[in-house]
Design a protein around this motif. Structure first.
Motif, PDB file in Angstrom:
ATOM      1  N   MET A   1     -24.184  13.079   2.948  1.00 23.26           N
ATOM      2  CA  MET A   1     -23.805  14.473   2.957  1.00 23.26           C
ATOM      3  C   MET A   1     -22.385  14.597   3.497  1.00 23.26           C
ATOM      4  SD  MET A   1     -25.983  16.130   6.141  1.00 23.26           S
ATOM      5  CE  MET A   1     -27.396  15.138   5.750  1.00 23.26           C
ATOM      6  N   GLN A   2     -21.690  15.596   3.036  1.00 23.33           N
ATOM      7  CA  GLN A   2     -20.309  15.783   3.437  1.00 23.33           C
ATOM      8  C   GLN A   2     -20.217  16.507   4.776  1.00 23.33           C
ATOM      9  OE1 GLN A   2     -18.143  17.513   0.183  1.00 23.33           O
ATOM     10  NE2 GLN A   2     -18.161  15.617  -0.978  1.00 23.33           N
ATOM     11  N   VAL A   3     -19.008  16.585   5.310  1.00 21.90           N
ATOM     12  CA  VAL A   3     -18.768  17.118   6.641  1.00 21.90           C
ATOM     13  C   VAL A   3     -19.376  18.503   6.835  1.00 21.90           C
ATOM     14  CG1 VAL A   3     -16.969  17.893   8.243  1.00 21.90           C
ATOM     15  CG2 VAL A   3     -16.690  15.744   7.029  1.00 21.90           C
ATOM     16  N   LYS A   4     -19.170  19.397   5.895  1.00 19.74           N
ATOM     17  CA  LYS A   4     -19.654  20.773   6.057  1.00 19.74           C
ATOM     18  C   LYS A   4     -21.163  20.814   6.286  1.00 19.74           C
ATOM     19  CE  LYS A   4     -19.602  25.357   4.046  1.00 19.74           C
ATOM     20  NZ  LYS A   4     -19.063  26.239   3.042  1.00 19.74           N
ATOM     21  N   LYS A   5     -21.906  20.116   5.454  1.00 19.40           N
ATOM     22  CA  LYS A   5     -23.368  20.124   5.576  1.00 19.40           C
ATOM     23  C   LYS A   5     -23.807  19.413   6.855  1.00 19.40           C
ATOM     24  CE  LYS A   5     -27.643  19.268   3.161  1.00 19.40           C
ATOM     25  NZ  LYS A   5     -28.323  18.762   2.004  1.00 19.40           N
ATOM     26  N   ALA A   6     -23.166  18.299   7.178  1.00 18.00           N
ATOM     27  CA  ALA A   6     -23.505  17.581   8.410  1.00 18.00           C
ATOM     28  C   ALA A   6     -23.247  18.462   9.627  1.00 18.00           C
ATOM     29  CB  ALA A   6     -22.698  16.294   8.502  1.00 18.00           C
ATOM     30  N   ALA A   7     -22.117  19.153   9.629  1.00 16.12           N
ATOM     31  CA  ALA A   7     -21.778  20.042  10.742  1.00 16.12           C
ATOM     32  C   ALA A   7     -22.816  21.151  10.887  1.00 16.12           C
ATOM     33  CB  ALA A   7     -20.388  20.627  10.538  1.00 16.12           C
ATOM     34  N   GLU A   8     -23.224  21.729   9.781  1.00  8.27           N
ATOM     35  CA  GLU A   8     -24.239  22.783   9.816  1.00  8.27           C
ATOM     36  C   GLU A   8     -25.559  22.240  10.369  1.00  8.27           C
ATOM     37  OE1 GLU A   8     -24.507  24.240   5.805  1.00  8.27           O
ATOM     38  OE2 GLU A   8     -22.603  25.315   5.951  1.00  8.27           O
ATOM     39  N   GLN A   9     -25.940  21.080   9.886  1.00  6.75           N
ATOM     40  CA  GLN A   9     -27.215  20.487  10.300  1.00  6.75           C
ATOM     41  C   GLN A   9     -27.207  20.145  11.791  1.00  6.75           C
ATOM     42  OE1 GLN A   9     -28.714  17.741   7.450  1.00  6.75           O
ATOM     43  NE2 GLN A   9     -30.288  16.958   8.805  1.00  6.75           N
ATOM     44  N   LEU A  10     -26.047  19.755  12.305  1.00  7.35           N
ATOM     45  CA  LEU A  10     -25.925  19.347  13.702  1.00  7.35           C
ATOM     46  C   LEU A  10     -25.510  20.487  14.628  1.00  7.35           C
ATOM     47  CD1 LEU A  10     -24.124  15.989  12.995  1.00  7.35           C
ATOM     48  CD2 LEU A  10     -26.464  16.246  13.835  1.00  7.35           C
TER      49      LEU A  10
ATOM     50  N   GLN B   1     -16.793   8.281  -3.691  1.00  4.05           N
ATOM     51  CA  GLN B   1     -15.763   7.839  -4.638  1.00  4.05           C
ATOM     52  C   GLN B   1     -14.476   8.655  -4.545  1.00  4.05           C
ATOM     53  OE1 GLN B   1     -18.519   8.328  -7.694  1.00  4.05           O
ATOM     54  NE2 GLN B   1     -17.854  10.373  -8.321  1.00  4.05           N
ATOM     55  N   ASN B   2     -14.575   9.876  -3.992  1.00  6.39           N
ATOM     56  CA  ASN B   2     -13.391  10.716  -3.830  1.00  6.39           C
ATOM     57  C   ASN B   2     -12.739  10.560  -2.455  1.00  6.39           C
ATOM     58  OD1 ASN B   2     -13.650  11.853  -6.418  1.00  6.39           O
ATOM     59  ND2 ASN B   2     -15.206  13.265  -5.635  1.00  6.39           N
ATOM     60  N   GLY B   3     -13.306   9.677  -1.630  1.00  5.92           N
ATOM     61  CA  GLY B   3     -12.743   9.428  -0.312  1.00  5.92           C
ATOM     62  C   GLY B   3     -13.266  10.337   0.790  1.00  5.92           C
ATOM     63  N   TYR B   4     -14.241  11.198   0.475  1.00  9.61           N
ATOM     64  CA  TYR B   4     -14.815  12.079   1.487  1.00  9.61           C
ATOM     65  C   TYR B   4     -15.887  11.352   2.285  1.00  9.61           C
ATOM     66  CZ  TYR B   4     -12.570  15.816  -1.181  1.00  9.61           C
ATOM     67  OH  TYR B   4     -11.666  16.608  -1.833  1.00  9.61           O
ATOM     68  N   ARG B   5     -15.997  11.707   3.547  1.00  9.05           N
ATOM     69  CA  ARG B   5     -17.050  11.122   4.374  1.00  9.05           C
ATOM     70  C   ARG B   5     -18.409  11.459   3.764  1.00  9.05           C
ATOM     71  NH1 ARG B   5     -13.492  13.835   6.945  1.00  9.05           N
ATOM     72  NH2 ARG B   5     -12.089  12.866   8.410  1.00  9.05           N
ATOM     73  N   ASP B   6     -19.311  10.478   3.828  1.00  9.83           N
ATOM     74  CA  ASP B   6     -20.652  10.667   3.273  1.00  9.83           C
ATOM     75  C   ASP B   6     -21.649  10.260   4.353  1.00  9.83           C
ATOM     76  OD1 ASP B   6     -22.710  11.179   1.533  1.00  9.83           O
ATOM     77  OD2 ASP B   6     -22.519   9.276   0.459  1.00  9.83           O
ATOM     78  N   PHE B   7     -22.065  11.238   5.170  1.00 12.44           N
ATOM     79  CA  PHE B   7     -22.941  10.972   6.303  1.00 12.44           C
ATOM     80  C   PHE B   7     -24.374  10.744   5.848  1.00 12.44           C
ATOM     81  CE2 PHE B   7     -19.448  13.471   8.064  1.00 12.44           C
ATOM     82  CZ  PHE B   7     -19.113  12.737   9.180  1.00 12.44           C
ATOM     83  N   SER B   8     -24.986   9.688   6.367  1.00 15.24           N
ATOM     84  CA  SER B   8     -26.394   9.407   6.112  1.00 15.24           C
ATOM     85  C   SER B   8     -27.231   9.999   7.243  1.00 15.24           C
ATOM     86  CB  SER B   8     -26.620   7.893   6.046  1.00 15.24           C
ATOM     87  OG  SER B   8     -26.452   7.325   7.343  1.00 15.24           O
ATOM     88  N   GLU B   9     -28.533   9.973   7.089  1.00 17.98           N
ATOM     89  CA  GLU B   9     -29.426  10.450   8.145  1.00 17.98           C
ATOM     90  C   GLU B   9     -29.224   9.625   9.415  1.00 17.98           C
ATOM     91  OE1 GLU B   9     -31.457  13.150   8.410  1.00 17.98           O
ATOM     92  OE2 GLU B   9     -30.624  13.754   6.477  1.00 17.98           O
ATOM     93  N   GLU B  10     -29.052   8.324   9.262  1.00 20.46           N
ATOM     94  CA  GLU B  10     -28.827   7.445  10.415  1.00 20.46           C
ATOM     95  C   GLU B  10     -27.533   7.824  11.135  1.00 20.46           C
ATOM     96  OE1 GLU B  10     -28.129   2.733  11.326  1.00 20.46           O
ATOM     97  OE2 GLU B  10     -29.417   3.277   9.642  1.00 20.46           O
ATOM     98  N   ASP B  11     -26.494   8.165  10.358  1.00 21.39           N
ATOM     99  CA  ASP B  11     -25.228   8.607  10.953  1.00 21.39           C
ATOM    100  C   ASP B  11     -25.438   9.857  11.800  1.00 21.39           C
ATOM    101  OD1 ASP B  11     -23.958   6.546   9.535  1.00 21.39           O
ATOM    102  OD2 ASP B  11     -23.359   7.893   7.897  1.00 21.39           O
ATOM    103  N   LEU B  12     -26.307  10.747  11.326  1.00 27.07           N
ATOM    104  CA  LEU B  12     -26.547  11.989  12.051  1.00 27.07           C
ATOM    105  C   LEU B  12     -27.196  11.727  13.410  1.00 27.07           C
ATOM    106  CD1 LEU B  12     -27.716  14.444   9.236  1.00 27.07           C
ATOM    107  CD2 LEU B  12     -25.409  14.002  10.088  1.00 27.07           C
ATOM    108  N   TYR B  13     -28.044  10.716  13.505  1.00 25.87           N
ATOM    109  CA  TYR B  13     -28.634  10.362  14.796  1.00 25.87           C
ATOM    110  C   TYR B  13     -27.554   9.915  15.770  1.00 25.87           C
ATOM    111  CZ  TYR B  13     -33.241  10.555  12.609  1.00 25.87           C
ATOM    112  OH  TYR B  13     -34.371  10.969  11.960  1.00 25.87           O
ATOM    113  N   TRP B  14     -26.617   9.112  15.271  1.00 26.10           N
ATOM    114  CA  TRP B  14     -25.507   8.658  16.102  1.00 26.10           C
ATOM    115  C   TRP B  14     -24.667   9.852  16.562  1.00 26.10           C
ATOM    116  CZ3 TRP B  14     -23.461   5.449  19.300  1.00 26.10           C
ATOM    117  CH2 TRP B  14     -22.093   5.404  19.503  1.00 26.10           C
ATOM    118  N   ILE B  15     -24.417  10.787  15.663  1.00 33.17           N
ATOM    119  CA  ILE B  15     -23.608  11.960  16.012  1.00 33.17           C
ATOM    120  C   ILE B  15     -24.337  12.827  17.033  1.00 33.17           C
ATOM    121  CG2 ILE B  15     -22.485  14.032  15.123  1.00 33.17           C
ATOM    122  CD1 ILE B  15     -22.158  12.423  12.438  1.00 33.17           C
TER     123      ILE B  15
END
Length: 115
Positions: free
Chosen positions: A1-10, A33-47
């Motif tokens: 998921m991209q930054v906007k969605k990750a930020a909302e979720q967190l 592929q466009n160079g945007y961050r792509d956060f996984s569920e595991e990444d969200l735990y770290w955040i």
């Protein structure tokens, strides 16, 4: 998921996530592929962990060190544990100071009520 969605979720700002990324706290987050961050569920735990530690005033530099150590593998487990123990001790000391401050305020309130 991209930054906007990750930020909302967190429940964080996009700016904060980008700041943490630039600070080197997400060396593991992949990019699409466009160079945007792509956060996984595991990444969200770290955040979530980062968010919690920042709320307890752990410096970004320490979090970066932990991230780097983690990616070096299990041989760094003891060093990470030492960092966590140091932070835990700092929090215990801060809690004692806060508890003393609260007690002092309670006493002040009682004095004010008796005037």
């Amino acid at each position: 998921m991209q930054v906007k969605k990750a930020a909302e979720q967190l429940d964080m700002s996009e700016h904060t996530l980008r700041y943490y990324d630039k600070a080197g706290l997400f060396p593991f987050v992949s990019r699409n592929q466009n160079g945007y961050r792509d956060f996984s569920e595991e990444d969200l735990y770290w955040i979530e962990f980062i968010k919690c530690m920042r709320q307890t005033h752990m410096p970004v530099s320490k979090l970066k060190e932990i991230a780097e150590l983690y990616h070096q593998g299990s041989t760094t487990k003891q060093k990470r544990k030492e960092i966590f123990l140091d932070h835990q001790q700092n929090l215990i000391e801060q809690k004692k100071i806060i508890d003393e401050g609260l007690q002092t305020l309670e006493e002040k309130f009682k004095l004010l009520e008796s005037e």
